[in-house]
Design a protein around this motif. Structure first.
Motif, PDB file in Angstrom:
ATOM      1  N   SER A 189     -29.297  21.182  57.717  1.00  0.00           N
ATOM      2  CA  SER A 189     -29.193  22.745  57.859  1.00  0.00           C
ATOM      3  C   SER A 189     -29.174  22.934  59.231  1.00  0.00           C
ATOM      4  CB  SER A 189     -30.442  23.167  57.194  1.00  0.00           C
ATOM      5  OG  SER A 189     -31.565  22.710  57.781  1.00  0.00           O
ATOM      6  N   GLY A 190     -29.542  22.109  60.061  1.00  0.00           N
ATOM      7  CA  GLY A 190     -29.872  22.379  61.658  1.00  0.00           C
ATOM      8  C   GLY A 190     -29.437  21.212  62.474  1.00  0.00           C
ATOM      9  N   ALA A 191     -29.380  21.453  63.590  1.00  0.00           N
ATOM     10  CA  ALA A 191     -28.756  20.380  64.717  1.00  0.00           C
ATOM     11  C   ALA A 191     -29.810  19.338  64.704  1.00  0.00           C
ATOM     12  CB  ALA A 191     -28.691  21.034  66.038  1.00  0.00           C
ATOM     13  N   HIS A 192     -31.115  19.549  64.798  1.00  0.00           N
ATOM     14  CA  HIS A 192     -32.215  18.659  64.839  1.00  0.00           C
ATOM     15  C   HIS A 192     -33.076  18.429  63.634  1.00  0.00           C
ATOM     16  CE1 HIS A 192     -31.434  19.270  69.094  1.00  0.00           C
ATOM     17  NE2 HIS A 192     -31.776  20.543  69.189  1.00  0.00           N
ATOM     18  N   ASP A 236     -30.576  12.043  71.361  1.00  0.00           N
ATOM     19  CA  ASP A 236     -29.868  12.344  72.474  1.00  0.00           C
ATOM     20  C   ASP A 236     -30.840  12.948  73.396  1.00  0.00           C
ATOM     21  OD1 ASP A 236     -30.486  14.878  71.436  1.00  0.00           O
ATOM     22  OD2 ASP A 236     -28.713  15.127  70.570  1.00  0.00           O
ATOM     23  N   ALA A 237     -30.695  13.399  74.531  1.00  0.00           N
ATOM     24  CA  ALA A 237     -31.542  13.670  75.644  1.00  0.00           C
ATOM     25  C   ALA A 237     -32.318  15.158  75.164  1.00  0.00           C
ATOM     26  CB  ALA A 237     -30.907  14.264  76.712  1.00  0.00           C
ATOM     27  N   ILE A 287     -37.640  17.236  73.112  1.00  0.00           N
ATOM     28  CA  ILE A 287     -38.554  17.993  72.049  1.00  0.00           C
ATOM     29  C   ILE A 287     -39.611  17.028  71.604  1.00  0.00           C
ATOM     30  CG2 ILE A 287     -38.493  18.912  69.534  1.00  0.00           C
ATOM     31  CD1 ILE A 287     -35.402  19.664  70.217  1.00  0.00           C
ATOM     32  N   LEU A 288     -39.487  16.052  71.437  1.00  0.00           N
ATOM     33  CA  LEU A 288     -40.583  14.952  70.728  1.00  0.00           C
ATOM     34  C   LEU A 288     -41.366  14.729  71.909  1.00  0.00           C
ATOM     35  CD1 LEU A 288     -38.424  12.555  68.907  1.00  0.00           C
ATOM     36  CD2 LEU A 288     -39.796  14.206  68.000  1.00  0.00           C
TER      37      LEU A 288
END
Length: 334
Positions: A192-195, A206-207, A212-213
Motif C-alpha cells: 500500500s505504500g513505498a516503505h 535503499d538509502a 528511516i530505520l
C-alpha cells in the motif's frame, strides 16, 4: 451386622469415592487444559524465605535470567528461563509491600527488547521512589538491556569475569535476494505504500529506507544514553564515549564508572543489609502459584521433553522465536 447393612455401607463408600474421584478428575483436567493454553491465573505470588528473621526489614531477591523479552504467558512447552509477566508482577508486589526495604536484583542477561527493558527500568524507579534501596549484582553477563535495567540501581556489583557494556541498539534482518536471483526465484509483493516492505529479505534496502530505520535506532540510543547518565551521574557526553557497543569486563566497567564494586552476590547482599540497617533482614524470593505441576519432579517441561524429544522442542522454540519486522533491540550477541 447383616449382609444388607454391609452392602449399603459398601455402596455408600463407593458412591463417595466415585464423587470424589469425579471432582478431582474434573478439576485436574480443567487445570491441565489451562496450563497447556498458558491461561492459569498468575496474579498471586508466593513468598519463599531464604534466610534471616527480621521480618520488618525484608529484602526481595529478584533474578533476571535470559533474554528480556515478553513471549506471552508461558505454557508447558516453554523452556525460557525469563518470564516478563512474572517479573513485572514481582516488582509491583515489591513496590506495594511496606515490609520490603531493599531489592537485590541478580542480572544474568544479554539484554532484549527495548520496550520490555524500559518497563523494568520504570518499575525500578517507582520502587526507589517508594523509599526502597535497589542493589544489582551481575553474574556472567549483564549486557545491553541487562545494563539498561541495572542503571538506576543505588549500587551495582559485578565480578571481574562479568561481561557487561554493549551499550547501544541493534536492528538486523537477513537479505537473500542475491541467492534467490541465482536460482531464479521470483517474489511478488503487493503493498500500500513505498516503505511497507521495508527491511524485506527479498529486496535491497535503499538509502531512504536506511535513513528511516537509523532514525529509530538513534532515538532508542539517545534514551539509553539518558538512562545511563541519570543512573550513574555521568554526563551524556562521557556516556557516549563508553556507549559505542563494545563490551567490558567487570573490572573495566568499575574503572570507567559503570559498576560500583567488584564482588559476588553475597557481597552485594551484605552491603544491602548494612544499607537498610538490618544484618538479619529476611531475604525472600517470589514464585508464581496455581500451577498443577508446581515443583513436582515430573514437571511439564520434563514430561514434554521425554515425550517429544529435546531436539524437537529446540527446533520448535527456534522457529517460534524468530523475530519478524523492524524491532530495535537492546541486545548483545544477536
Amino acid at each position: 451386622m447383616n449382609k444388607r447393612i454391609i452392602a449399603l455401607l459398601v455402596a455408600a463408600s463407593l458412591l463417595i469415592l466415585s464423587v470424589a474421584t469425579s471432582l478431582f478428575t474434573t478439576d485436574f483436567t480443567d487445570s491441565f487444559t489451562k496450563e497447556l493454553e498458558g491461561q492459569l491465573d498468575t496474579g498471586t505470588l508466593d513468598e519463599k524465605s531464604i534466610e534471616g528473621t527480621d521480618m520488618s526489614n525484608r529484602i526481595a531477591r529478584v533474578e533476571v535470567d535470559g533474554v528480556i523479552q515478553d513471549t506471552g504467558s508461558p505454557s508447558v512447552f516453554a523452556q525460557e528461563t525469563y518470564n516478563h509477566e512474572s517479573m513485572m508482577q514481582q516488582l509491583e508486589q515489591i513496590k506495594e509491600d511496606k515490609s520490603i526495604k531493599g531489592v537485590l536484583m541478580v542480572v544474568n542477561s544479554p539484554g532484549g527488547g527495548v520496550y520490555e527493558s524500559a518497563e523494568i527500568y520504570d518499575k525500578i524507579n517507582e520502587i526507589k521512589k517508594s523509599g526502597k534501596k535497589v542493589y544489582v549484582t551481575m553474574k556472567n553477563m549483564a549486557a545491553s538491556g541487562g545494563y539498561y535495567i541495572s542503571a538506576p540501581a543505588d549500587k551495582i556489583f559485578a565480578s571481574r569475569e562479568t561481561l557487561t557494556g554493549s551499550l547501544g541498539v541493534i536492528m538486523q534482518s537477513m537479505n537473500y535476494k542475491e541467492l534467490a536471483d541465482k536460482y531464479g526465484v521470483k517474489f511478488n509483493t503487493i503493498k500500500s505504500g513505498a516503505h511497507k516492505d521495508i527491511m524485506s529479505p527479498t529486496k535491497e534496502m535503499d538509502a531512504e529506507e536506511r535513513k528511516i530505520l537509523q532514525s529509530l535506532v538513534d532515538e532508542s540510543y539517545d534514551q539509553f544514553v539518558k538512562v545511563i547518565s541519570d543512573g550513574r551521574h555521568i554526563s551524556q557526553q562521557e556516556v557516549k564515549k563508553l556507549a559505542d557497543g563494545r563490551v567490558y569486563s567487570g573490572l573495566q566497567a568499575q574503572k570507567n564508572g559503570l559498576v560500583d564494586e567488584i564482588g559476588l552476590e553475597e557481597d552485594a547482599l551484605k552491603a544491602l543489609k548494612k544499607d537498610i540497617k538490618s544484618n538479619d533482614a529476611e531475604v525472600i524470593e517470589f514464585a508464581p502459584t496455581d500451577s498443577i505441576f508446581g515443583e513436582n519432579p515430573f514437571a511439564a517441561q520434563s514430561f514434554v521433553k521425554k515425550m517429544m524429544g529435546n531436539d524437537d522442542l529446540a527446533a520448535i522454540k527456534e522457529l517460534m522465536s524468530k523475530r519478524q519486522g523492524t524491532t530495535p533491540m537492546y541486545l548483545y550477541g544477536e
